[in-house]
Design a protein around this motif. Structure first.
Motif, PDB file in Angstrom:
ATOM      1  N   ALA A   1     -26.515   3.170   9.298  1.00  0.00           N
ATOM      2  CA  ALA A   1     -26.137   3.278  10.695  1.00  0.00           C
ATOM      3  C   ALA A   1     -25.119   4.400  10.837  1.00  0.00           C
ATOM      4  CB  ALA A   1     -25.561   1.958  11.195  1.00  0.00           C
ATOM      5  N   GLN A   2     -25.235   5.136  11.932  1.00  0.00           N
ATOM      6  CA  GLN A   2     -24.397   6.312  12.160  1.00  0.00           C
ATOM      7  C   GLN A   2     -22.908   5.986  12.037  1.00  0.00           C
ATOM      8  OE1 GLN A   2     -25.321   7.961  15.946  1.00  0.00           O
ATOM      9  NE2 GLN A   2     -23.983   9.732  15.734  1.00  0.00           N
ATOM     10  N   GLU A   3     -22.481   4.885  12.628  1.00  0.00           N
ATOM     11  CA  GLU A   3     -21.062   4.526  12.592  1.00  0.00           C
ATOM     12  C   GLU A   3     -20.615   4.180  11.180  1.00  0.00           C
ATOM     13  OE1 GLU A   3     -17.856   1.819  15.052  1.00  0.00           O
ATOM     14  OE2 GLU A   3     -19.952   1.205  15.019  1.00  0.00           O
ATOM     15  N   HIS A   4     -21.476   3.505  10.431  1.00  0.00           N
ATOM     16  CA  HIS A   4     -21.134   3.144   9.059  1.00  0.00           C
ATOM     17  C   HIS A   4     -20.921   4.406   8.221  1.00  0.00           C
ATOM     18  CE1 HIS A   4     -22.315   0.691   5.215  1.00  0.00           C
ATOM     19  NE2 HIS A   4     -21.043   1.028   5.236  1.00  0.00           N
ATOM     20  N   ALA A   5     -21.828   5.374   8.354  1.00  0.00           N
ATOM     21  CA  ALA A   5     -21.695   6.608   7.593  1.00  0.00           C
ATOM     22  C   ALA A   5     -20.431   7.365   7.984  1.00  0.00           C
ATOM     23  CB  ALA A   5     -22.923   7.484   7.811  1.00  0.00           C
ATOM     24  N   ALA A   6     -20.125   7.407   9.286  1.00  0.00           N
ATOM     25  CA  ALA A   6     -18.921   8.098   9.743  1.00  0.00           C
ATOM     26  C   ALA A   6     -17.672   7.468   9.144  1.00  0.00           C
ATOM     27  CB  ALA A   6     -18.858   8.075  11.265  1.00  0.00           C
ATOM     28  N   THR A   7     -17.671   6.134   9.052  1.00  0.00           N
ATOM     29  CA  THR A   7     -16.529   5.432   8.466  1.00  0.00           C
ATOM     30  C   THR A   7     -16.395   5.757   6.978  1.00  0.00           C
ATOM     31  OG1 THR A   7     -16.747   3.631  10.061  1.00  0.00           O
ATOM     32  CG2 THR A   7     -15.509   3.162   8.056  1.00  0.00           C
TER      33      THR A   7
ATOM     34  N   LEU B   1     -14.848   9.849  19.245  1.00  0.00           N
ATOM     35  CA  LEU B   1     -13.998  10.108  18.083  1.00  0.00           C
ATOM     36  C   LEU B   1     -14.467   9.307  16.872  1.00  0.00           C
ATOM     37  CD1 LEU B   1     -10.498  10.140  19.807  1.00  0.00           C
ATOM     38  CD2 LEU B   1     -11.710  12.113  18.845  1.00  0.00           C
ATOM     39  N   ALA B   2     -14.856   8.041  17.095  1.00  0.00           N
ATOM     40  CA  ALA B   2     -15.288   7.181  15.988  1.00  0.00           C
ATOM     41  C   ALA B   2     -16.571   7.686  15.353  1.00  0.00           C
ATOM     42  CB  ALA B   2     -15.477   5.749  16.479  1.00  0.00           C
ATOM     43  N   LEU B   3     -17.484   8.232  16.161  1.00  0.00           N
ATOM     44  CA  LEU B   3     -18.785   8.661  15.645  1.00  0.00           C
ATOM     45  C   LEU B   3     -18.769  10.088  15.102  1.00  0.00           C
ATOM     46  CD1 LEU B   3     -21.428   6.966  15.558  1.00  0.00           C
ATOM     47  CD2 LEU B   3     -19.628   6.023  16.981  1.00  0.00           C
ATOM     48  N   SER B   4     -17.658  10.783  15.234  1.00  0.00           N
ATOM     49  CA  SER B   4     -17.590  12.160  14.757  1.00  0.00           C
ATOM     50  C   SER B   4     -16.492  12.356  13.720  1.00  0.00           C
ATOM     51  CB  SER B   4     -17.347  13.101  15.936  1.00  0.00           C
ATOM     52  OG  SER B   4     -16.065  12.882  16.506  1.00  0.00           O
ATOM     53  N   GLY B   5     -15.954  11.260  13.217  1.00  0.00           N
ATOM     54  CA  GLY B   5     -14.853  11.385  12.266  1.00  0.00           C
ATOM     55  C   GLY B   5     -13.618  12.009  12.884  1.00  0.00           C
ATOM     56  N   GLY B   6     -13.444  11.767  14.200  1.00  0.00           N
ATOM     57  CA  GLY B   6     -12.274  12.266  14.900  1.00  0.00           C
ATOM     58  C   GLY B   6     -12.350  13.718  15.321  1.00  0.00           C
ATOM     59  N   GLN B   7     -13.540  14.324  15.243  1.00  0.00           N
ATOM     60  CA  GLN B   7     -13.655  15.761  15.503  1.00  0.00           C
ATOM     61  C   GLN B   7     -14.128  16.114  16.905  1.00  0.00           C
ATOM     62  OE1 GLN B   7     -16.185  17.299  12.433  1.00  0.00           O
ATOM     63  NE2 GLN B   7     -14.719  16.875  10.791  1.00  0.00           N
TER      64      GLN B   7
END
Length: 281
Positions: free
Chosen positions: A202-208, A269-275
């Motif tokens: 999942a996208q969010e899991h990978a970002a984390t 921010l959560a889905l982009s690693g804060g970028q």
């Protein structure tokens, strides 16, 4: 923040973390209390999203904002391996599932918000996709149209957690996928050991994961987002039959909370690693 901490290790050893965590509302907007405003809702969630206490992921953040709009709503969230969560909710052991995309199989047992015979994505939590996470420089690849670099030999297949809807999508586009992993811990361990060529996450899991310097140093996302989907809070058939008005209010409040500027910024921010701040839920 209220909660009981439970190590992921005991989650897998005992089959479930018997954690019931009351999410505390953080929003500043308050809905008017009515005679039916107090309600306890028992949800399960994918343990890959992390423990509920102090969790700033998009799903947990949004539900705290929902509570800000509905002060009488008490949420009890139990993290479980994904296939177990779906099964338990379908069998009525929980009132619903936190963050599940629509599939025909799931909709046969769980109730999603509907409009004119179709799932109503306006009542979604947000949209999310999957990504292919691989070792840096790995051969497994996704170019937005097809997968390359996977195969049936040991270490060449992609891995996915059991019950993930992305598996059929990936196989239809040329990927060899093993979906025998009961939870994210075993999947990620196989990736570290080189037993799979990449993991569909999942996208969010990978970002984390990639906020951890060790993961960011060794792994990368290959290609664009896979199969962006709307994620919902589907409920059990028993709850829908017993409390249709409250369930409808829940979905409407989710819609309202999702559109707040605060959540939109948090999601991006959560889905982009804060970028980035321009990703929309």
């Amino acid at each position: 923040m209220l909660g009981h901490h439970c190590a992921l290790g005991s989650l897998w050893r005992w089959g479930a973390c018997l954690l019931a965590w009351a999410l505390v509302g953080t929003g500043t907007v308050r809905a008017e209390d009515g005679p039916d405003s107090t309600w306890t809702l028992r949800l399960c969630a994918n343990a890959a999203l992390g423990q509920p206490a102090d969790n700033n992921g998009a799903a947990y953040d949004l539900m705290r904002r929902v509570q800000g709009l509905w002060p009488g709503l008490k949420l009890q969230v139990t993290p479980l391996p994904w296939a177990r969560c779906l099964q338990d909710a379908e069998q009525g052991r929980f009132d619903g599932v936190l963050s599940a995309s629509w599939t025909a199989e799931r909709a046969a047992q769980l109730v999603y918000p509907m409009a004119q015979g179709e799932v109503d994505d306006s009542k979604r939590l947000f949209r999310l996709g999957y990504v292919l996470l691989r070792p840096k420089g790995g051969t497994a690849a996704w170019d937005g149209e097809a997968f390359t670099g996977t195969g049936a030999r040991a270490g060449q297949a992609l891995g996915a957690e059991r019950g993930y809807s992305i598996v059929a999508f990936a196989r239809a586009r040329g990927a060899t996928v093993e979906d025998r992993f009961p939870h994210s811990g075993t999947l990620l361990e196989a990736l570290k050991l080189g037993r799979i060529a990449g993991a569909l996450l999942a996208q969010e899991h990978a970002a984390t994961l990639l906020t951890d310097p060790e993961w960011a140093k060794a792994y990368e996302i290959s290609g664009p987002i896979l199969q962006s989907k709307a994620y919902h809070v589907p409920v059990s058939q028993a709850l829908w039959k017993a409390e249709p008005a409250r369930v409808a209010r829940l979905w409407a409040t989710i819609d309202k909370a999702r559109q707040t500027p605060g959540f939109k910024q948090h999601y991006s921010l959560a889905l982009s690693g804060g970028q980035r701040k321009d990703l929309m839920p």
